[in-house]
Design a protein around this motif. Structure first.
Motif, mmCIF file in Angstrom:
data_model
loop_
_atom_site.group_PDB
_atom_site.id
_atom_site.type_symbol
_atom_site.label_atom_id
_atom_site.label_comp_id
_atom_site.label_asym_id
_atom_site.label_seq_id
_atom_site.Cartn_x
_atom_site.Cartn_y
_atom_site.Cartn_z
ATOM 1 N N ALA A 1 37.166 44.868 37.828
ATOM 2 C CA ALA A 1 38.619 44.984 37.794
ATOM 3 C C ALA A 1 39.249 43.630 37.520
ATOM 4 C CB ALA A 1 39.148 45.542 39.118
ATOM 5 N N LEU A 2 40.386 43.658 36.845
ATOM 6 C CA LEU A 2 41.154 42.449 36.593
ATOM 7 C C LEU A 2 42.196 42.275 37.690
ATOM 8 C CD1 LEU A 2 41.791 42.929 32.769
ATOM 9 C CD2 LEU A 2 40.193 41.319 33.822
ATOM 10 N N LEU A 3 42.272 41.072 38.258
ATOM 11 C CA LEU A 3 43.274 40.760 39.275
ATOM 12 C C LEU A 3 44.136 39.600 38.797
ATOM 13 C CD1 LEU A 3 41.270 42.442 41.011
ATOM 14 C CD2 LEU A 3 41.768 40.892 42.895
ATOM 15 N N PRO A 4 45.458 39.724 38.831
ATOM 16 C CA PRO A 4 46.330 38.595 38.511
ATOM 17 C C PRO A 4 46.335 37.607 39.674
ATOM 18 C CG PRO A 4 47.647 40.487 39.146
ATOM 19 C CD PRO A 4 46.214 40.943 39.171
ATOM 20 N N VAL A 5 46.212 36.333 39.386
ATOM 21 C CA VAL A 5 46.109 35.360 40.476
ATOM 22 C C VAL A 5 47.380 35.312 41.323
ATOM 23 C CG1 VAL A 5 44.392 33.937 39.307
ATOM 24 C CG2 VAL A 5 46.822 33.468 38.948
ATOM 25 N N ALA A 6 48.518 35.791 40.771
ATOM 26 C CA ALA A 6 49.765 35.778 41.535
ATOM 27 C C ALA A 6 49.704 36.685 42.750
ATOM 28 C CB ALA A 6 50.933 36.201 40.640
ATOM 29 N N VAL A 7 48.843 37.711 42.712
ATOM 30 C CA VAL A 7 48.686 38.613 43.855
ATOM 31 C C VAL A 7 47.203 38.747 44.215
ATOM 32 C CG1 VAL A 7 50.819 39.937 43.777
ATOM 33 C CG2 VAL A 7 48.947 40.546 42.232
ATOM 34 N N THR A 8 46.541 37.606 44.278
ATOM 35 C CA THR A 8 45.134 37.545 44.654
ATOM 36 C C THR A 8 44.953 36.445 45.702
ATOM 37 O OG1 THR A 8 44.391 38.300 42.474
ATOM 38 C CG2 THR A 8 42.775 37.138 43.823
ATOM 39 N N ALA A 9 44.135 36.724 46.709
ATOM 40 C CA ALA A 9 43.890 35.749 47.774
ATOM 41 C C ALA A 9 42.400 35.646 48.040
ATOM 42 C CB ALA A 9 44.621 36.157 49.052
ATOM 43 N N ARG A 10 41.995 34.528 48.599
ATOM 44 C CA ARG A 10 40.604 34.370 49.006
ATOM 45 C C ARG A 10 40.330 35.251 50.227
ATOM 46 N NH1 ARG A 10 37.917 30.050 46.832
ATOM 47 N NH2 ARG A 10 39.199 28.546 45.660
ATOM 48 N N LYS A 11 39.216 35.908 50.216
ATOM 49 C CA LYS A 11 38.807 36.703 51.367
ATOM 50 C C LYS A 11 38.288 35.787 52.458
ATOM 51 C CE LYS A 11 34.796 38.752 51.557
ATOM 52 N NZ LYS A 11 34.289 38.211 52.847
ATOM 53 N N PRO A 12 38.852 35.872 53.672
ATOM 54 C CA PRO A 12 38.315 35.068 54.774
ATOM 55 C C PRO A 12 36.831 35.363 54.983
ATOM 56 C CG PRO A 12 40.434 35.994 55.380
ATOM 57 C CD PRO A 12 40.041 36.642 54.088
ATOM 58 N N ALA A 13 36.083 34.343 55.314
ATOM 59 C CA ALA A 13 34.626 34.481 55.422
ATOM 60 C C ALA A 13 34.205 35.542 56.429
ATOM 61 C CB ALA A 13 34.012 33.133 55.785
#
Length: 306
Positions: free
Chosen positions: A102-114
């Protein structure tokens, strides 16, 4: 070829299909993610029927289902900074999340907490973020009483927890079968169904300070009857009815900052996504039916890959 679950035309479940498609390529400001999990929401099946946000354009068909995804970055588009191949992320897909890629725009993408699983992370971008935006929009003071309709569903469960963390007293409307569940979250349970307004007045004779509706229709109308200040009436389900009542829809921020915050709340245990059922991608239709029938408890997630 990678697989994706799509709708081939607007209509009912008969329009759905598991298909093979070319692996997408990220455009500027996008990352390509190998999907590990995808959240299921009512908006997914509503989009299949032709529903779209005000001003939104019809999606080209076939269209991939899904508005929440979590996975691993495998490619970045032009101009992307802050993300690299191998990063574990979650966010709102450009073209659907019920897919192997899937394509995710970085404007609504976050790093998943470990410490957060992909399955739990996939339950956050729509449900938890909507709940977060709504609670912040209402801006009720600590100690105020908030009525949440649909308190046992994906957004409702998140809203209850975020409201409680903000120091609010919560009255939750849900089916009798979800009574123990919503009470376990710290709410005062009021059964949904005919006669709701009467039961609400009996439970809260002094009324409530805010209403966060997630059902719409008659439920929304009856919930509004125990609220004096209509500026504290919002809905995530029925903008037409809420406008007639003098309230507003939830104002979605749709930013990476909100996703960072709900991810933090989930990682530290303040917000539990309550994923109650999971399905593999080849049973995505069953996952949708479980949400479409309106009786799902908590969140349902499609687990795409280990």
């Amino acid at each position: 070829m990678p697989k994706a679950y799509v709708f081939t035309r607007y209509g009912g479940p008969e329009a759905e299909a598991l298909v093979e498609r070319d692996r997408p390529s990220p455009g500027p400001g996008e990352v390509l993610v190998a999907v590990r999990a995808a959240g299921v929401n009512p908006v997914d099946w509503k989009q299949r029927t032709g529903h779209r946000r005000p001003g939104g354009e019809p999606r080209p068909l076939p269209a991939v289902f899904g508005n929440e995804a979590a996975g691993v970055v495998v490619e970045t588009g032009a101009g992307v900074t802050g993300f690299a191949v191998g990063d574990e992320v979650f966010g709102n897909p450009v073209d659907g999340g019920y897919a192997e890629y899937a394509l995710l725009p970085v404007a609504v993408t976050a790093r998943k907490p470990a410490g957060l699983s992909f399955t739990d992370a996939a339950a956050l971008p729509v449900a938890a973020a909507t709940a977060y935006d709504g609670i912040r929009q209402l801006g009720l003071p600590e100690g105020a009483t908030l009525l949440i309709t649909g308190a046992g569903g994906g957004v409702g469960v998140a809203a209850v927890q975020i409201a409680r963390d903000a120091g609010l007293r919560v009255v939750g409307v849900a089916s009798e079968g979800k009574k123990d569940f919503v009470e376990s979250l710290g709410t005062v349970h009021v059964p949904s169904g005919p006669g709701l307004a009467e039961r609400l007045r009996a439970a809260e004779p002094d009324g409530v300070d805010g209403v966060f509706d997630l059902v719409g229709g008659e439920t929304l109308e009856e919930a509004a009857s125990v609220l004096d200040d209509v500026t504290k009436l919002i809905t995530g389900a029925d903008r037409e009815t809420v406008a007639k009542l003098g309230g507003t829809g939830v104002e979605r921020a749709r930013t990476a900052a909100v996703l960072d915050e709900v991810g933090r709340l989930a990682a530290d245990g303040t917000l539990r996504p309550f994923v109650t059922r999971t399905f593999p991608l080849d049973r995505a239709g069953e996952a949708l039916r479980a949400v479409e029938d309106g009786h799902a408890r908590g969140k349902i997630v499609i687990e795409v890959a280990a």
